[in-house]
Scaffold this motif. Structure first.
Motif, PDB file in Angstrom:
ATOM      1  N   UNK A  19       0.519   3.859  -4.414  1.00 60.75           N
ATOM      2  CA  UNK A  19      -0.594   2.971  -4.741  1.00 60.75           C
ATOM      3  C   UNK A  19      -1.395   3.532  -5.918  1.00 60.75           C
ATOM      4  N   UNK A  20      -1.659   4.848  -5.898  1.00 64.14           N
ATOM      5  CA  UNK A  20      -2.405   5.470  -6.996  1.00 64.14           C
ATOM      6  C   UNK A  20      -1.637   5.360  -8.313  1.00 64.14           C
ATOM      7  N   UNK A  21      -0.314   5.545  -8.248  1.00 61.98           N
ATOM      8  CA  UNK A  21       0.513   5.416  -9.459  1.00 61.98           C
ATOM      9  C   UNK A  21       0.463   3.995 -10.001  1.00 61.98           C
ATOM     10  N   UNK A 221       0.822 -11.814 -14.100  1.00 62.61           N
ATOM     11  CA  UNK A 221       2.141 -11.735 -13.447  1.00 62.61           C
ATOM     12  C   UNK A 221       2.399 -10.348 -12.886  1.00 62.61           C
ATOM     13  N   UNK A 222       2.049  -9.334 -13.676  1.00 63.64           N
ATOM     14  CA  UNK A 222       2.280  -7.954 -13.228  1.00 63.64           C
ATOM     15  C   UNK A 222       1.371  -7.624 -12.050  1.00 63.64           C
ATOM     16  N   UNK A 223       0.096  -8.028 -12.140  1.00 62.85           N
ATOM     17  CA  UNK A 223      -0.847  -7.728 -11.063  1.00 62.85           C
ATOM     18  C   UNK A 223      -0.408  -8.388  -9.767  1.00 62.85           C
ATOM     19  N   UNK A 224      -0.031  -9.675  -9.845  1.00 63.44           N
ATOM     20  CA  UNK A 224       0.399 -10.389  -8.635  1.00 63.44           C
ATOM     21  C   UNK A 224       1.653  -9.747  -8.051  1.00 63.44           C
ATOM     22  N   UNK A 225       2.611  -9.398  -8.921  1.00 62.38           N
ATOM     23  CA  UNK A 225       3.858  -8.790  -8.441  1.00 62.38           C
ATOM     24  C   UNK A 225       3.594  -7.448  -7.763  1.00 62.38           C
ATOM     25  N   UNK A 227       0.767  -6.392  -6.494  1.00 66.76           N
ATOM     26  CA  UNK A 227      -0.005  -6.622  -5.275  1.00 66.76           C
ATOM     27  C   UNK A 227       0.894  -7.088  -4.135  1.00 66.76           C
ATOM     28  N   UNK A 228       1.797  -8.033  -4.431  1.00 64.54           N
ATOM     29  CA  UNK A 228       2.694  -8.535  -3.389  1.00 64.54           C
ATOM     30  C   UNK A 228       3.626  -7.436  -2.889  1.00 64.54           C
ATOM     31  N   UNK A 229       4.144  -6.627  -3.822  1.00 65.53           N
ATOM     32  CA  UNK A 229       5.038  -5.546  -3.416  1.00 65.53           C
ATOM     33  C   UNK A 229       4.304  -4.530  -2.549  1.00 65.53           C
ATOM     34  N   UNK A 230       3.090  -4.148  -2.965  1.00 68.65           N
ATOM     35  CA  UNK A 230       2.336  -3.177  -2.186  1.00 68.65           C
ATOM     36  C   UNK A 230       1.938  -3.760  -0.830  1.00 68.65           C
ATOM     37  N   UNK A 235       2.652  -3.781   4.858  1.00 66.14           N
ATOM     38  CA  UNK A 235       2.851  -4.524   6.106  1.00 66.14           C
ATOM     39  C   UNK A 235       4.117  -4.063   6.819  1.00 66.14           C
ATOM     40  N   UNK A 236       5.180  -3.835   6.023  1.00 66.27           N
ATOM     41  CA  UNK A 236       6.428  -3.363   6.627  1.00 66.27           C
ATOM     42  C   UNK A 236       6.229  -1.994   7.286  1.00 66.27           C
ATOM     43  N   UNK A 237       5.506  -1.103   6.578  1.00 68.62           N
ATOM     44  CA  UNK A 237       5.253   0.219   7.159  1.00 68.62           C
ATOM     45  C   UNK A 237       4.381   0.104   8.397  1.00 68.62           C
ATOM     46  N   UNK A 238       3.346  -0.767   8.319  1.00 63.64           N
ATOM     47  CA  UNK A 238       2.466  -0.947   9.480  1.00 63.64           C
ATOM     48  C   UNK A 238       3.255  -1.455  10.680  1.00 63.64           C
TER      49      UNK A 238
END
Length: 474
Positions: A19-21, A221-225, A227-230, A235-238
């Motif tokens: 996330x920091x990266x 586009x980059x921000x949305x992508x 954000x969705x990936x993170x 959610x998957x990790x949770x």
């Protein structure tokens, strides 16, 4: 499972680093795009300057033509002033030489070439400055036109600020040509300066609404992508963390269950074995009372084993799914009295069980399972109490209530009381053995019968279990 906390912490750290990266990458991308946009704005401002000079030249020509048509000598003389601007490079390629000719007088200016930028840009800039030196004294600025030209040049680069105002100033920031649209508070706007006439120390200063919205639209586009990936990754990790946590809890409960069940099974087996061994190895033929005592002990422990096995089997999903109840009409008063009489015979504590039920009160239920339910509740009331136990079983047309004067249940444990394998914690000491399926069995059977159960308890005072006939809790 042994390294669950370590692995979980490692994954959380990895997610935080990723996330920091991503944040660092987005900040770097923002700065890069901002640099490009600012360069585009400066280029648009330079292009607007050239276009404005053409506009001013055409305006001067129109004024001169109008003056000529009116036979104005002054206007005619302006139109006939011969001016030319030319540019060339010398043979060595170290300078740009520009010359201007006005009324036969030629001025030559040499500008050293800079190797850090394009020759073409240097030529255009130098020629533009020479044109300003010749035009500015004769044709004044129209900053409203400059504003509209700059807006068009910005639009060519897909930059659409809501507000643009251009004024002329010097290097000290002093306004030389004001713009009525210039903002009262410049700090709220992005400011761009372009020196168009170094000889006269003249700058265009352009105010425009902050470019942040434009930059974020470029990055959308980059921000949305990202954000969705993170979000998906988190959610998957949770979900995995939650699943593994539940599995870990179930494993611990299973281990506790196996340990407690083993102890529960071991005790009656050992007692029954000892009684049987005594019958085989000692002369009990001549001591009938001792023989009967040993047989009763063995029989009691075998019955206890049967109850344990029956409860365990009743907990299996397959059995509960295929199990069919056999409802019948039960006279509650005598039914509860019979169960209470059996429980009073336990000799390990002083037990008082009072039954309060109308002699005519009847319910329709599975007799075997209802007996198991009441036995479980009474058994828990006896186990989780001091040496003197008082239990009150009351019944009416709506419910059966089992209350005791036991040690009570902590408030934090009540929501989990009917969970499979759950046992109320008593610190490191387990005074009462069990395997955490009794109340789970009670809840499962009552649900299958269409009834419900609730509990109210206070530590040090006792507990009240209420069985309601039907799921409509009052």
């Amino acid at each position: 499972m042994k390294h669950f906390k370590t692995i979980s912490t490692s994954f959380i750290i990895i997610i935080a680093v990723i996330f920091a990266c991503n944040v660092y990458y987005l900040v770097s991308l923002y700065n890069s795009i901002r640099t490009n946009v600012e360069r585009d704005v400066m280029t648009a401002l330079a292009d607007a300057d050239i276009d404005d000079m053409w506009e001013r030249a055409e305006r001067a020509n129109r004024a001169a033509k109008a003056a000529r048509d009116a036979y104005t000598e002054n206007g005619d003389s302006i139109i006939r002033q011969p001016r030319s601007v030319s540019g060339e490079m010398n043979e060595e390629g170290d300078f740009i030489t520009t010359s201007t000719n006005q009324e036969g007088e030629t001025k030559v200016n040499k500008t050293p070439l800079r190797r850090d930028r394009s020759y073409t840009n240097q030529m255009v800039n130098d020629m533009s400055q020479q044109m300003h030196e010749n035009m500015d004294p004769f044709v004044d600025f129209n900053l409203a036109i400059m504003d509209s030209i700059l807006l068009e040049r910005l639009a060519d680069r897909h930059i659409f600020p809501e507000y643009v105002a251009v004024e002329v100033s010097n290097s000290k920031g002093e306004v030389l040509r004001g713009n009525i649209h210039a903002p009262a508070n410049p700090d709220d706007f992005d400011i761009f300066s372009l020196c168009f006439n170094p000889q006269s120390d003249m700058y265009y200063r352009a105010y425009m609404t902050p470019l942040t919205r434009h930059i974020f639209s470029e990055m959308s586009d980059v921000i949305v992508t990202v954000f969705l990936l993170m979000t998906a990754f988190s959610l998957a990790f949770w979900y995995l963390f939650r699943t593994v946590s539940r599995l870990r809890t179930i494993e611990e409960m299973k281990d506790d269950f196996v340990s407690n069940m083993t102890h529960e099974l071991k005790t009656p087996i050992a007692i029954a074995y000892s009684a049987n061994d005594a019958l085989l190895n000692y002369d009990t033929e001549n001591d009938l009372a001792k023989k009967v005592t040993y047989l009763k002990i063995a029989n009691k422990q075998l019955k206890r084993l049967g109850e344990l096995v029956e409860n365990i089997l009743a907990m299996s999903m397959e059995r509960r799914q295929t199990m069919k109840l056999k409802p019948e009409k039960i006279l509650l008063s005598g039914f509860i009295d019979e169960i209470a009489s059996a429980q009073r015979m336990r000799s390990d504590k002083n037990i008082t069980i009072n039954v309060e039920a109308d002699n005519t009160l009847c319910v329709v239920a599975d007799k075997v399972h209802l007996a198991n339910v009441l036995n479980n509740l009474i058994d828990n009331a006896i186990k989780y109490s001091e040496k003197n136990v008082t239990i009150i079983i009351s019944a009416n047309a709506d419910e059966i209530r089992v209350s005791d004067n036991g040690i009570g249940i902590p408030a934090k444990s009540i929501p989990y009381l009917f969970n499979k394998f759950y046992r109320v914690p008593h610190g490191n000491l387990q005074d009462v053995r069990g395997y955490g399926i009794g109340l789970y069995y009670v809840k499962s059977i009552l649900d299958k019968m269409g009834w419900s159960i609730a509990v109210r308890s206070k530590e040090g005072v006792g507990s009240v279990f209420t069985i309601k006939f039907g799921n409509d809790e009052k």
